[in-house]
Design a protein around this motif. Structure first.
Motif, PDB file in Angstrom:
ATOM      1  N   ALA A 286       0.844  -1.205   0.000  1.00  0.00           N
ATOM      2  CA  ALA A 286       0.000   0.000   0.000  1.00  0.00           C
ATOM      3  C   ALA A 286       0.882   1.260   0.000  1.00  0.00           C
ATOM      4  O   ALA A 286       0.556   2.253  -0.656  1.00  0.00           O
ATOM      5  N   LYS A 288       4.183   1.216  -1.020  1.00  0.00           N
ATOM      6  CA  LYS A 288       5.051   1.152  -2.205  1.00  0.00           C
ATOM      7  C   LYS A 288       4.328   1.585  -3.487  1.00  0.00           C
ATOM      8  O   LYS A 288       4.884   2.307  -4.308  1.00  0.00           O
ATOM      9  N   TYR A 289       3.086   1.163  -3.630  1.00  0.00           N
ATOM     10  CA  TYR A 289       2.368   1.454  -4.883  1.00  0.00           C
ATOM     11  C   TYR A 289       1.447   2.669  -4.735  1.00  0.00           C
ATOM     12  O   TYR A 289       0.303   2.654  -5.175  1.00  0.00           O
ATOM     13  N   ASP A 314      -6.052   1.297   0.045  1.00  0.00           N
ATOM     14  CA  ASP A 314      -5.184   2.435  -0.286  1.00  0.00           C
ATOM     15  C   ASP A 314      -5.770   3.237  -1.435  1.00  0.00           C
ATOM     16  O   ASP A 314      -6.706   2.792  -2.107  1.00  0.00           O
ATOM     17  N   TYR A 332       5.725 -12.745  -9.698  1.00  0.00           N
ATOM     18  CA  TYR A 332       5.015 -11.934 -10.689  1.00  0.00           C
ATOM     19  C   TYR A 332       4.952 -10.482 -10.240  1.00  0.00           C
ATOM     20  O   TYR A 332       4.646 -10.182  -9.093  1.00  0.00           O
ATOM     21  N   ARG A 333       5.255  -9.609 -11.177  1.00  0.00           N
ATOM     22  CA  ARG A 333       5.146  -8.183 -10.898  1.00  0.00           C
ATOM     23  C   ARG A 333       4.448  -7.511 -12.055  1.00  0.00           C
ATOM     24  O   ARG A 333       4.652  -7.879 -13.202  1.00  0.00           O
ATOM     25  N   GLY A 344      10.098  -4.639  -6.900  1.00  0.00           N
ATOM     26  CA  GLY A 344       9.795  -5.529  -5.783  1.00  0.00           C
ATOM     27  C   GLY A 344      10.192  -6.925  -6.185  1.00  0.00           C
ATOM     28  O   GLY A 344      10.489  -7.188  -7.356  1.00  0.00           O
ATOM     29  N   SER A 345      10.206  -7.835  -5.225  1.00  0.00           N
ATOM     30  CA  SER A 345      10.643  -9.199  -5.538  1.00  0.00           C
ATOM     31  C   SER A 345       9.507 -10.037  -6.127  1.00  0.00           C
ATOM     32  O   SER A 345       9.742 -11.111  -6.661  1.00  0.00           O
ATOM     33  N   LEU A 347       7.189 -11.410  -4.364  1.00  0.00           N
ATOM     34  CA  LEU A 347       6.933 -12.526  -3.440  1.00  0.00           C
ATOM     35  C   LEU A 347       5.786 -12.244  -2.472  1.00  0.00           C
ATOM     36  O   LEU A 347       5.083 -13.151  -2.032  1.00  0.00           O
ATOM     37  N   GLY A 348       5.627 -10.952  -2.138  1.00  0.00           N
ATOM     38  CA  GLY A 348       4.753 -10.561  -1.020  1.00  0.00           C
ATOM     39  C   GLY A 348       3.360 -11.159  -1.040  1.00  0.00           C
ATOM     40  O   GLY A 348       2.955 -11.825  -0.079  1.00  0.00           O
ATOM     41  N   LEU A 349       2.631 -10.969  -2.133  1.00  0.00           N
ATOM     42  CA  LEU A 349       1.235 -11.418  -2.165  1.00  0.00           C
ATOM     43  C   LEU A 349       1.126 -12.934  -2.167  1.00  0.00           C
ATOM     44  O   LEU A 349       0.257 -13.503  -1.510  1.00  0.00           O
ATOM     45  N   GLY A 350       2.034 -13.576  -2.928  1.00  0.00           N
ATOM     46  CA  GLY A 350       2.005 -15.050  -3.004  1.00  0.00           C
ATOM     47  C   GLY A 350       2.182 -15.650  -1.613  1.00  0.00           C
ATOM     48  O   GLY A 350       1.435 -16.550  -1.204  1.00  0.00           O
TER      49      GLY A 350
HETATM   50  P1  ADP Z   1       6.176  -7.027  -5.098  1.00  0.00           P
HETATM   51  O1  ADP Z   1       7.382  -7.409  -4.328  1.00  0.00           O
HETATM   52  O2  ADP Z   1       6.457  -6.763  -6.535  1.00  0.00           O
HETATM   53  O3  ADP Z   1       5.404  -5.936  -4.466  1.00  0.00           O
HETATM   54  P2  ADP Z   1       3.845  -8.615  -4.573  1.00  0.00           P
HETATM   55  O4  ADP Z   1       3.624 -10.088  -4.699  1.00  0.00           O
HETATM   56  O5  ADP Z   1       3.658  -8.034  -3.231  1.00  0.00           O
HETATM   57  O6  ADP Z   1       5.276  -8.329  -5.135  1.00  0.00           O
HETATM   58  O7  ADP Z   1       2.856  -7.901  -5.580  1.00  0.00           O
HETATM   59  C1  ADP Z   1       2.736  -8.336  -6.895  1.00  0.00           C
HETATM   60  C2  ADP Z   1       2.286  -7.213  -7.803  1.00  0.00           C
HETATM   61  O8  ADP Z   1       0.965  -6.802  -7.443  1.00  0.00           O
HETATM   62  C3  ADP Z   1       3.153  -5.972  -7.652  1.00  0.00           C
HETATM   63  O9  ADP Z   1       4.167  -5.972  -8.627  1.00  0.00           O
HETATM   64  C4  ADP Z   1       2.194  -4.817  -7.867  1.00  0.00           C
HETATM   65  O10 ADP Z   1       2.212  -4.430  -9.220  1.00  0.00           O
HETATM   66  C5  ADP Z   1       0.817  -5.399  -7.566  1.00  0.00           C
HETATM   67  N1  ADP Z   1       0.299  -4.861  -6.298  1.00  0.00           N
HETATM   68  C6  ADP Z   1       0.283  -5.486  -5.093  1.00  0.00           C
HETATM   69  N2  ADP Z   1      -0.295  -4.703  -4.135  1.00  0.00           N
HETATM   70  C7  ADP Z   1      -0.641  -3.564  -4.750  1.00  0.00           C
HETATM   71  C8  ADP Z   1      -1.276  -2.351  -4.328  1.00  0.00           C
HETATM   72  N3  ADP Z   1      -1.672  -2.157  -3.067  1.00  0.00           N
HETATM   73  N4  ADP Z   1      -1.490  -1.392  -5.263  1.00  0.00           N
HETATM   74  C9  ADP Z   1      -1.132  -1.557  -6.543  1.00  0.00           C
HETATM   75  N5  ADP Z   1      -0.525  -2.681  -7.026  1.00  0.00           N
HETATM   76  C10 ADP Z   1      -0.280  -3.661  -6.126  1.00  0.00           C
END
Ligand code: ADP
Length: 386
Positions: A286, A288-289, A314, A332-333, A344-345, A347-350
């Motif tokens: 939230a 970062k983007y 956000d 995936y980004r 970003g790596s 990894l976060g959402l996965g």
């Molecule tokens: P990263 O390390 O790239 O943030 P995530 O797995 O956390 O990896 O997220 C994957 C992709 O989902 C990100 O590259 C971003 O484009 C998108 N994303 C995730 N959260 C948000 C958000 N709050 N707002 C906009 N895009 C998001």
């Protein structure tokens, strides 16, 4: 056609051709005999020789009286043997050619696979057994090809990960070094400035810590070694703690974190640290983007349909509908121009999603579209309702 049937069919043809040719040769010999026979010696007419009984008797008397005439019989036998061996050779050659041609295709295909070319389609054969061999070989080729593609994708993912991680590490490490140098050089000459510098250092340190934690969580998830140490906890407390940990990052990014937590208790059976990782990742995203005019992040919670819900809302970059299904994949980004500065790596959402799933819950993101903010939703079973 089965090879056995084909062989049987060829043998029958070979037999019929040989018999026909031998009959024709025999007939030719008899005609020559009738034409050349010295009729005067045995007092018969050539016309009478056309009757089989007369012919056999006459031939008998002739061969008894002319032992040298047996040479003709030997000649006839030699012609028959020649006919037999010619038909056998021709038919065997044809049979073996048909089989070796098909087998050669398999050998050629094996050589192509050995040479690294797996993107071709094998032509089958009309011989059932060889066709089965071709099909089996083609299945093997296809599975080798997909294994190769998987390996290439994995290699690509790994190199993407290394590239992204080095970027993710380099940025905060450089910033930390810069601020420490500034403090050493006496640039933080008033307490307010020093407090600000220390805040930035802490925030950058959080980023590094989060990345390292994500990496170790990912490797444990990949090795299926991520154990959940669950106990009953309060979701609101967890959200509050997550907010506190990100307040500095948000502030430095010019964002305010607002909490709108449910006013009643939300008991959940969770691994506290792992669930904190989930909200850490959602809050980090939230921040970062964000957009240049983003203002706030809202953390809220509620109980709905006997489930616990937490939201991280956000007003940042948002996500377009096409990308939505892919963002939970590891590495995936969304890699377009708007996100290119925010590496970003991937990894976060996965990781967050897998942790929530291990709690029997669900995690998903919604967005009205690009530039229109994102809402991350986490649903968990309420303690006592599982
Ligand atoms: P990263 O390390 O790239 O943030 P995530 O797995 O956390 O990896 O997220 C994957 C992709 O989902 C990100 O590259 C971003 O484009 C998108 N994303 C995730 N959260 C948000 C958000 N709050 N707002 C906009 N895009 C998001």
């Amino acid at each position: 056609m089965k090879i056995r049937k084909y062989f049987g069919f060829c043998n029958l043809i070979m037999l019929l051709v040989s018999i026909t040719l031998i009959c024709a040769a025999t007939l030719a010999f008899i005609v020559i005999f009738i034409m050349k026979f010295p009729v005067e010696e045995l007092y018969v007419t050539r016309a009478a020789l056309l009757q089989p009984v007369v012919l056999v008797e006459t031939m008998g008397s002739f061969f008894r009286g002319n032992p040298l005439a047996f040479g003709y019989v030997l000649l006839w036998a030699a012609v028959c043997i020649a006919i037999l061996s010619a038909t056998t050779t021709i038919m065997t050659k044809r049979m073996s050619q048909r089989i070796t041609r098909s087998l050669y295709e398999v050998v050629k295909a094996a050589e192509r696979v050995q040479g690294g070319d797996k993107s071709f389609e094998m032509i089958g054969s009309d011989m059932q057994e060889i066709d089965e061999l071709c099909t089996g070989f083609d299945d093997m080729r296809r599975s080798l090809l997909s294994a190769q593609k998987r390996e290439e994708a994995l290699k690509h993912e790994r190199s993407m990960l290394i590239a992204n991680i080095s970027h993710d590490l380099k940025t905060p490490v450089t910033a930390i070094k810069g601020y420490i140098d500034a403090i050493n050089d006496g640039l933080a000459d008033d307490p307010k400035k020093l407090a600000h510098y220390l805040k930035v250092i802490k925030s950058k340190n959080n980023t590094i810590e989060n990345l390292v934690n994500n990496l170790s969580t990912m490797s444990r998830l990949e090795l299926s070694k991520l154990e959940m140490d669950k106990s009953v906890g309060e979701l609101n407390d967890l959200l509050y703690e997550a907010e506190q940990e990100h307040i500095i990052d948000a502030e430095l990014a010019g964002l305010e974190i607002v909490t709108e937590l449910a006013d009643k208790s939300i008991p959940v059976n969770i691994d506290y640290d792992k669930m904190k990782r989930v909200f850490s990742n959602l809050l980090e995203n939230a921040v970062k983007y964000r957009k240049s005019d983003s203002k706030r992040i809202v953390i809220s919670s509620e109980i709905k349909d006997s489930c616990a819900y937490a939201y991280v809302i956000d007003d940042g970059m948002g996500i377009c509908a096409d990308e939505m299904p892919k963002i939970y994949d590891s590495f995936y980004r969304v890699d377009d121009a708007r996100a290119s500065q925010t590496k970003g790596s991937g990894l976060g959402l996965g990781i967050a999603r897998q942790i929530v799933q291990k709690h029997g819950g669900r995690l998903w993101l919604t967005s009205e579209g690009v530039g229109r903010g994102t809402t991350a939703v986490v649903s968990l079973p309420l303690y006592g309702r599982t």
